[in-house]
Structures are given as structure tokens and as C-alpha cells.
Write a protein that holds these residues in place. Structure first.
Motif, PDB file in Angstrom:
ATOM      1  N   THR A  18       0.749  -1.397  -0.103  1.00  0.00           N
ATOM      2  CA  THR A  18       0.020   0.163   0.187  1.00  0.00           C
ATOM      3  C   THR A  18       0.781   1.208  -0.021  1.00  0.00           C
ATOM      4  O   THR A  18       2.251   1.149   0.339  1.00  0.00           O
ATOM      5  CB  THR A  18      -0.968  -0.193   1.193  1.00  0.00           C
ATOM      6  OG1 THR A  18      -0.134   0.139   2.516  1.00  0.00           O
ATOM      7  CG2 THR A  18      -1.724  -1.105   1.555  1.00  0.00           C
ATOM      8  N   PRO A  19       0.317   2.287  -0.588  1.00  0.00           N
ATOM      9  CA  PRO A  19       0.989   3.600  -0.534  1.00  0.00           C
ATOM     10  C   PRO A  19       1.742   3.964   1.043  1.00  0.00           C
ATOM     11  O   PRO A  19       2.827   4.525   1.129  1.00  0.00           O
ATOM     12  CB  PRO A  19       0.008   4.638  -0.711  1.00  0.00           C
ATOM     13  CG  PRO A  19      -0.721   3.883  -1.777  1.00  0.00           C
ATOM     14  CD  PRO A  19      -1.011   2.612  -0.998  1.00  0.00           C
ATOM     15  N   GLU A  20       0.824   3.582   2.133  1.00  0.00           N
ATOM     16  CA  GLU A  20       1.278   3.845   3.361  1.00  0.00           C
ATOM     17  C   GLU A  20       2.511   2.992   3.637  1.00  0.00           C
ATOM     18  O   GLU A  20       3.413   3.405   4.300  1.00  0.00           O
ATOM     19  CB  GLU A  20       0.068   3.406   4.424  1.00  0.00           C
ATOM     20  CG  GLU A  20       0.380   3.552   5.836  1.00  0.00           C
ATOM     21  CD  GLU A  20       0.546   5.187   6.116  1.00  0.00           C
ATOM     22  OE1 GLU A  20      -0.117   5.952   5.624  1.00  0.00           O
ATOM     23  OE2 GLU A  20       1.283   5.339   7.336  1.00  0.00           O
ATOM     24  N   GLU A  21       2.408   1.753   3.176  1.00  0.00           N
ATOM     25  CA  GLU A  21       3.633   0.863   3.715  1.00  0.00           C
ATOM     26  C   GLU A  21       4.768   1.399   2.966  1.00  0.00           C
ATOM     27  O   GLU A  21       6.040   1.677   3.368  1.00  0.00           O
ATOM     28  CB  GLU A  21       3.505  -0.806   3.074  1.00  0.00           C
ATOM     29  CG  GLU A  21       2.401  -1.263   4.038  1.00  0.00           C
ATOM     30  CD  GLU A  21       2.108  -2.664   3.577  1.00  0.00           C
ATOM     31  OE1 GLU A  21       2.030  -3.635   4.327  1.00  0.00           O
ATOM     32  OE2 GLU A  21       1.856  -2.698   2.302  1.00  0.00           O
ATOM     33  N   ASP A  22       4.719   1.812   1.648  1.00  0.00           N
ATOM     34  CA  ASP A  22       5.636   2.600   0.765  1.00  0.00           C
ATOM     35  C   ASP A  22       6.456   3.502   1.478  1.00  0.00           C
ATOM     36  O   ASP A  22       7.651   3.630   1.833  1.00  0.00           O
ATOM     37  CB  ASP A  22       5.147   2.830  -0.494  1.00  0.00           C
ATOM     38  CG  ASP A  22       5.102   1.561  -1.534  1.00  0.00           C
ATOM     39  OD1 ASP A  22       5.707   0.525  -1.220  1.00  0.00           O
ATOM     40  OD2 ASP A  22       4.349   1.822  -2.550  1.00  0.00           O
ATOM     41  N   ARG A  23       5.393   4.310   2.159  1.00  0.00           N
ATOM     42  CA  ARG A  23       5.930   5.609   2.716  1.00  0.00           C
ATOM     43  C   ARG A  23       6.917   5.141   4.006  1.00  0.00           C
ATOM     44  O   ARG A  23       7.860   5.995   4.265  1.00  0.00           O
ATOM     45  CB  ARG A  23       4.727   6.813   2.980  1.00  0.00           C
ATOM     46  CG  ARG A  23       4.584   7.737   1.950  1.00  0.00           C
ATOM     47  CD  ARG A  23       3.610   8.680   2.333  1.00  0.00           C
ATOM     48  NE  ARG A  23       2.276   8.067   2.706  1.00  0.00           N
ATOM     49  CZ  ARG A  23       1.859   8.340   3.952  1.00  0.00           C
ATOM     50  NH1 ARG A  23       2.708   8.922   4.997  1.00  0.00           N
ATOM     51  NH2 ARG A  23       0.884   7.799   4.123  1.00  0.00           N
ATOM     52  N   LYS A  24       6.262   4.227   4.672  1.00  0.00           N
ATOM     53  CA  LYS A  24       7.079   3.882   5.901  1.00  0.00           C
ATOM     54  C   LYS A  24       8.381   3.394   5.423  1.00  0.00           C
ATOM     55  O   LYS A  24       9.482   3.770   6.148  1.00  0.00           O
ATOM     56  CB  LYS A  24       6.291   2.910   6.595  1.00  0.00           C
ATOM     57  CG  LYS A  24       5.290   3.206   7.346  1.00  0.00           C
ATOM     58  CD  LYS A  24       4.253   2.425   8.212  1.00  0.00           C
ATOM     59  CE  LYS A  24       3.294   2.684   9.178  1.00  0.00           C
ATOM     60  NZ  LYS A  24       2.629   1.695   9.754  1.00  0.00           N
ATOM     61  N   LEU A 193       5.642   6.442  -7.746  1.00  0.00           N
ATOM     62  CA  LEU A 193       5.242   7.415  -7.079  1.00  0.00           C
ATOM     63  C   LEU A 193       3.718   7.612  -7.268  1.00  0.00           C
ATOM     64  O   LEU A 193       2.979   8.453  -7.141  1.00  0.00           O
ATOM     65  CB  LEU A 193       5.745   8.777  -7.889  1.00  0.00           C
ATOM     66  CG  LEU A 193       7.084   8.832  -7.781  1.00  0.00           C
ATOM     67  CD1 LEU A 193       7.610  10.076  -8.896  1.00  0.00           C
ATOM     68  CD2 LEU A 193       7.471   9.163  -6.140  1.00  0.00           C
ATOM     69  N   ASN A 194       3.018   6.340  -7.328  1.00  0.00           N
ATOM     70  CA  ASN A 194       1.720   6.256  -7.150  1.00  0.00           C
ATOM     71  C   ASN A 194       0.942   7.256  -6.222  1.00  0.00           C
ATOM     72  O   ASN A 194      -0.113   7.930  -6.639  1.00  0.00           O
ATOM     73  CB  ASN A 194       1.103   4.896  -6.865  1.00  0.00           C
ATOM     74  CG  ASN A 194       1.149   3.914  -7.921  1.00  0.00           C
ATOM     75  OD1 ASN A 194       1.323   4.208  -9.135  1.00  0.00           O
ATOM     76  ND2 ASN A 194       0.983   2.759  -7.666  1.00  0.00           N
ATOM     77  N   PHE A 204      -6.149  11.621  -0.344  1.00  0.00           N
ATOM     78  CA  PHE A 204      -5.581  11.113   0.856  1.00  0.00           C
ATOM     79  C   PHE A 204      -5.293  11.947   2.292  1.00  0.00           C
ATOM     80  O   PHE A 204      -6.069  11.915   3.250  1.00  0.00           O
ATOM     81  CB  PHE A 204      -4.025  10.603   0.776  1.00  0.00           C
ATOM     82  CG  PHE A 204      -3.088  10.258   1.728  1.00  0.00           C
ATOM     83  CD1 PHE A 204      -3.458   8.797   2.208  1.00  0.00           C
ATOM     84  CD2 PHE A 204      -2.182  11.112   2.298  1.00  0.00           C
ATOM     85  CE1 PHE A 204      -2.625   8.303   3.363  1.00  0.00           C
ATOM     86  CE2 PHE A 204      -1.623  10.525   3.294  1.00  0.00           C
ATOM     87  CZ  PHE A 204      -1.857   9.128   4.166  1.00  0.00           C
ATOM     88  N   MET A 205      -5.142  13.320   1.814  1.00  0.00           N
ATOM     89  CA  MET A 205      -5.215  14.568   2.584  1.00  0.00           C
ATOM     90  C   MET A 205      -6.365  14.574   3.126  1.00  0.00           C
ATOM     91  O   MET A 205      -6.572  15.176   4.363  1.00  0.00           O
ATOM     92  CB  MET A 205      -4.608  15.611   2.076  1.00  0.00           C
ATOM     93  CG  MET A 205      -3.200  15.330   1.626  1.00  0.00           C
ATOM     94  SD  MET A 205      -2.289  15.007   2.778  1.00  0.00           S
ATOM     95  CE  MET A 205      -2.013  16.502   3.764  1.00  0.00           C
TER      96      MET A 205
END
Length: 313
Positions: A18-24, A193-194, A204-205
Motif C-alpha cells: 500500500t502507499p502507506e507501507e511504501d512511505r514507511k 510514485l503512485n 489522501f489528505m
DNA sequence: AACAAGCCCAACCGCCCGGCA
DNA sequence: CTGCCGGGCGGTTGGGCTTGT
């Protein structure tokens, strides 16, 4: 007896990131580096096995990864090297800066194999693996009567050629040279960069769920049209995103200015400094809840949710 | 429009190798 | 020397997307 893999632990998440995991993962690796892949997910707050994190980083999130269409030259290089080396994708990947072994392998299987698949060199290892797989398949089921090599080639030629020093093709790039390599086309990973897609980011914001299909406009990423124009469009897209986003203005170097060259240079400066400054990245603008635990230098251990005994065990 | 077939590619699996205690 | 461990590698899978009927 086979050793259990690092991913055999129960309770670890599998499947699409997920994007969240990617960011972490990005946040952790840019801050602390990949000191130990097996331990890393625990400290990065990821319910993934280390191997999965490593793969995700190397194949997808790492800077300078080039995505999208292969040029004719790249394809020629792959074909030539494959004829010479066989399925040594990592060796082939060293000659194609920005391309990962996994991506090259996929491209070979999905595109090039059909066109050039019969001129394959089979190494000792290929033979061994093929034998292994075949015996495994035979054991699992008697249904599979495929030939030893699926490309229809005759008995394997045993040759192992990996001497890159004598390779007439382009030499391996040093890490410094590699860092210098960013091109217009590889500035924006198509999928990497999805989570930066404008509309998705806004969703998201606003607390809405982002979808996997979110990505920067394909029109601006396309290799089909005017490349400068594409870069310009992309730069504007990124400018808009970063200007609007507290999440992605965390590093001053990432600030996208008004002109195309500023933009390109800013990206280059990021990639050039990336490895040497990995531990110094300013994450101050990232919301606290998204940050990985900080090292308390005065106490010499990780603060927050991790216990000292866990860290040093 | 609906369904099937084919394709693409991210991710997983299991083995191998080298470093280290 | 030996065994363990982490990282690297290549093969494979399967879900989602595209194309064809």
C-alpha cells in the motif's frame, strides 16, 4: 531439510504494497539505511518480512529506477547479454542503469523471448535449477510432460561466462556513476510514485482511501511524444503536488521550482546526495504519526515502542 | 455489453553463496 | 572446520488489466 525462510513467520502481511507501507519503508531507509533487512520491518513499523521489504525497495522504491518503455538500444543490450550470459538477470541489469533484474526478467519473458528466445545460453546453474524444478514438478504431479527447456532449445550448452572485465559492451557503472545517471525518462517511476498523484493525494489528505490505480498522469510520462514537453508537464504536476503537500515537502531538496531545469537539477541533486546523506534527511515536515521511531542518541537506543532488549537481541 | 483469453508485472518462494562466530 | 544467518538470485505465481470475440 529446508531451512525456513524469513517470510514463514505467521502474521506477516503479503501481497501488494500500500502507499502507506511504501512511505514507511522510504522514510525508514532514507533515514536509517538498510542495516539489516530482516530486522528492518520491525523498526519501520511494517508487518512484512525483511525479504519483502528488500525486494520492494530494490525493485520499486529505490531512487533512479527507470520504468516504462525499453529503448531499442536497451533491448539490444538485453538480447546480446542474454545470448552471452543466459538467465543471469542481475549481471544483465548491471549494464542497464536504472533497470532492475526483476524488470528485465519480466520484459524478457513477456516481450523479447517470443522474438529472440531461441538463442539462449544455458549455464551450469540454469541446468541445475531446471533439473531441480523438473524433479519437483515430477514429484508433485505426473501431468507435466514439458521438455527440459521451454524455449524448445536442444540439449544445453554448458558454458559459464561472467567476466565483465572483458566484456566489449558498456562497462559496469560505479555507484557514483550510477547516481549520475538519472535521465528525463527515469525521473518519475510510473508506479513508484503512485501515491503522489494529484487527485489521489488530495483524497489522501482528506482522509479518503487512495486506489492502486493512482499515478502521475500517464500523458506526461509517455515516451511517445515530445520528451521535453513531457518533462515540463511532469514538473508542473510535481510542483503542484509538492507545493500542496506537507507530506512531500519534507526535504528542502525536493522543492520543485518554477523552471524545468531547476526541477531536473533538484532531482539530480537528490539522487547524487541520496546515498551519502541517507541518514541526514530532514523529515521534520512529516507528521509524527507517520515517522518511524527515532534514535535517542543520548541514551543510545531506540525510543518509542521498541524495547532495548529487542533491539540488541 | 459481457465474457474469455492473453498479457504484464509486482511479489513471492526456495535455493545458493559468502561472511562470520 | 562447521554451522548459522542474511542477502542475493532466478523461477514462478497470480491478480489486474487489456484485447479479442
Amino acid at each position: 531439510m529446508t531451512r525456513p525462510t524469513s517470510c514463514n513467520k505467521s502474521g506477516l502481511k503479503k501481497g501488494t504494497w500500500t502507499p502507506e507501507e511504501d512511505r514507511k519503508l522510504i522514510a525508514y531507509v532514507t533515514r536509517y539505511g538498510s542495516w539489516n533487512w530482516r530486522q528492518l520491518p520491525r523498526f519501520a513499523g511494517l508487518a512484512r518480512c525483511g525479504k519483502s521489504c528488500r525486494l520492494r525497495w530494490l525493485n520499486y522504491l529505490m531512487p533512479n529506477i527507470k520504468r516504462g518503455n525499453y529503448s531499442e538500444k536497451e533491448e539490444e543490450t538485453i538480447i546480446t547479454l542474454h545470448q552471452k550470459l543466459g538467465n543471469k538477470w542481475s549481471a544483465i541489469a548491471t549494464h542497464l542503469p536504472g533497470r532492475t533484474d526483476n524488470e528485465i526478467k519480466n520484459h524478457w519473458h513477456s516481450n523479447l523471448k517470443k522474438r529472440f528466445g531461441n538463442n539462449t545460453v544455458h549455464t551450469n546453474k540454469n541446468v541445475k535449477v531446471a533439473k531441480l524444478n523438473r524433479s519437483k514438478q515430477d514429484k508433485d504431479s505426473n501431468q507435466n510432460n514439458d521438455d527440459f527447456f521451454h524455449d524448445g532449445s536442444p540439449s544445453p550448452t554448458i558454458s559459464e561466462t561472467t567476466d565483465s572485465a572483458s566484456d566489449p559492451l558498456s562497462p559496469q557503472l560505479s555507484s557514483a556513476e550510477f547516481s549520475d545517471y538519472p535521465t528525463k525518462k527515469n525521473l518519475f517511476p510510473k508506479h513508484g510514485l503512485n501515491f503522489l498523484d494529484t487527485s489521489c493525494l488530495k483524497d489522501f489528505m482528506n482522509g479518503n482511501i487512495m486506489t492502486e490505480s493512482c499515478h502521475i498522469s500517464h500523458a506526461s510520462m509517455s515516451n511517445n511524444g515530445n520528451e521535453n514537453l513531457n518533462v515540463t508537464n511532469a514538473a508542473k504536476t510535481m510542483e503542484y503536488i509538492w507545493a500542496d503537500s506537507p507530506l512531500w515537502s519534507y526535504n528542502e531538496n525536493l522543492a520543485v521550482k518554477n523552471h524545468d531545469f531547476d526541477f531536473v537539477e533538484s532531482i539530480q541533486s537528490i539522487t547524487e546526495d541520496f546515498w551519502t546523506n541517507a541518514y541526514l534527511t530532514d523529515m521534520s515536515a512529516i507528521p509524527n504519526e507517520l515517522l518511524v521511531p527515532l534514535v535517542d542518541e543520548s541514551e543510545g537506543n531506540f525510543s518509542s515502542i521498541y524495547y532495548e532488549e529487542d533491539l540488541w537481541r
